[in-house]
Every structure is written in structure tokens, then in C-alpha cells.
Motif scaffolding. Structure first.
Motif, mmCIF file in Angstrom:
data_model
loop_
_atom_site.group_PDB
_atom_site.id
_atom_site.type_symbol
_atom_site.label_atom_id
_atom_site.label_comp_id
_atom_site.label_asym_id
_atom_site.label_seq_id
_atom_site.Cartn_x
_atom_site.Cartn_y
_atom_site.Cartn_z
ATOM 1 N N HIS A 1 2.440 -6.600 -14.288
ATOM 2 C CA HIS A 1 2.048 -6.608 -12.884
ATOM 3 C C HIS A 1 0.852 -7.526 -12.660
ATOM 4 C CE1 HIS A 1 0.989 -5.235 -8.863
ATOM 5 N NE2 HIS A 1 -0.248 -5.116 -9.314
ATOM 6 N N SER B 1 -1.501 -2.630 -6.446
ATOM 7 C CA SER B 1 -1.070 -1.989 -7.691
ATOM 8 C C SER B 1 -0.716 -0.513 -7.511
ATOM 9 C CB SER B 1 -2.169 -2.127 -8.752
ATOM 10 O OG SER B 1 -3.312 -1.384 -8.384
ATOM 11 N N ASN B 2 -0.807 0.023 -6.317
ATOM 12 C CA ASN B 2 -0.476 1.429 -6.088
ATOM 13 C C ASN B 2 0.966 1.752 -6.452
ATOM 14 O OD1 ASN B 2 -2.983 2.238 -5.271
ATOM 15 N ND2 ASN B 2 -2.559 1.985 -3.095
ATOM 16 N N GLU B 3 1.854 0.813 -6.296
ATOM 17 C CA GLU B 3 3.270 1.037 -6.604
ATOM 18 C C GLU B 3 3.482 1.320 -8.094
ATOM 19 O OE1 GLU B 3 7.185 1.554 -5.559
ATOM 20 O OE2 GLU B 3 5.481 1.248 -4.238
ATOM 21 N N ARG C 1 3.895 5.186 -9.165
ATOM 22 C CA ARG C 1 5.204 5.818 -8.993
ATOM 23 C C ARG C 1 6.202 5.326 -10.039
ATOM 24 N NH1 ARG C 1 8.857 5.179 -3.705
ATOM 25 N NH2 ARG C 1 8.255 3.052 -4.143
ATOM 26 N N ASN C 2 6.140 4.042 -10.339
ATOM 27 C CA ASN C 2 7.118 3.463 -11.269
ATOM 28 C C ASN C 2 6.846 3.809 -12.722
ATOM 29 O OD1 ASN C 2 8.447 2.292 -9.141
ATOM 30 N ND2 ASN C 2 7.358 0.358 -9.316
#
Length: 91
Positions: A63, A41-43, A46-47
Motif C-alpha cells: 500500500h 490507509s484506513n481501508e 478492513r482488508n
């Protein structure tokens, strides 16, 4: 409990008290389940950094809905493969 991979960063007494190998009832887990979820879930950060609150929550919900569906599909695939390899002689 301290995760198996993080346990080596702790002293011996801490490992004996909290390492999954020595904690009754932990089963066959390395204790790093949250790490797998967080790395996937780190992405999202940024999004969704400049998103509105509504859209950020919507992206997080989508997600993890996909995460759950993907893991559930992999689990059923894994279970069906295990069942196909099952030998009735073991009974």
C-alpha cells in the motif's frame, strides 16, 4: 504544532502557541499531512483484519509503496506543469 483544521477546536492560547500560522519555520503547510495518509490507509484495516502477520505486513508495504510511487508521479507532473508556466521575464 496543531494542524490548521484542528486548531479551531483548541483554546486561543493554544492556537497562538501551536497553530502553524504562528509557528516559525512551518512554511506553507496546513499541518494535516498525516491525516491525508491515515485517511488513505484506513481501508487496510478492513482488508487485513483476518490476515496472517506476514500477509498484513505485506499488504501495508505494498500500500505505501504504491502511495509513494503515486505521489512521486504526481509531484513530477506538477513540477513539469510549473516549469512550462515559468516565464523567463521573471529573471
Amino acid at each position: 504544532m496543531v494542524g490548521a483544521f484542528h486548531g479551531h477546536a483548541h483554546n486561543r492560547k493554544c492556537q497562538l502557541d501551536w497553530h502553524p500560522l504562528y509557528v516559525p519555520g512551518t512554511g506553507h503547510t496546513e499541518g494535516e499531512g498525516c491525516e491525508h495518509i491515515f485517511s488513505a490507509s484506513n481501508e487496510l484495516a478492513r482488508n487485513t483484519r483476518h490476515s496472517t502477520r506476514f500477509h498484513r505486513h505485506q499488504a501495508i508495504e505494498q500500500h505505501f509503496a504504491f502511495w509513494n510511487a503515486d505521489k512521486y508521479a504526481a509531484l513530477s507532473k506538477s513540477n513539469s506543469l510549473s516549469w512550462m508556466n515559468f516565464s523567463p521575464v521573471c529573471l
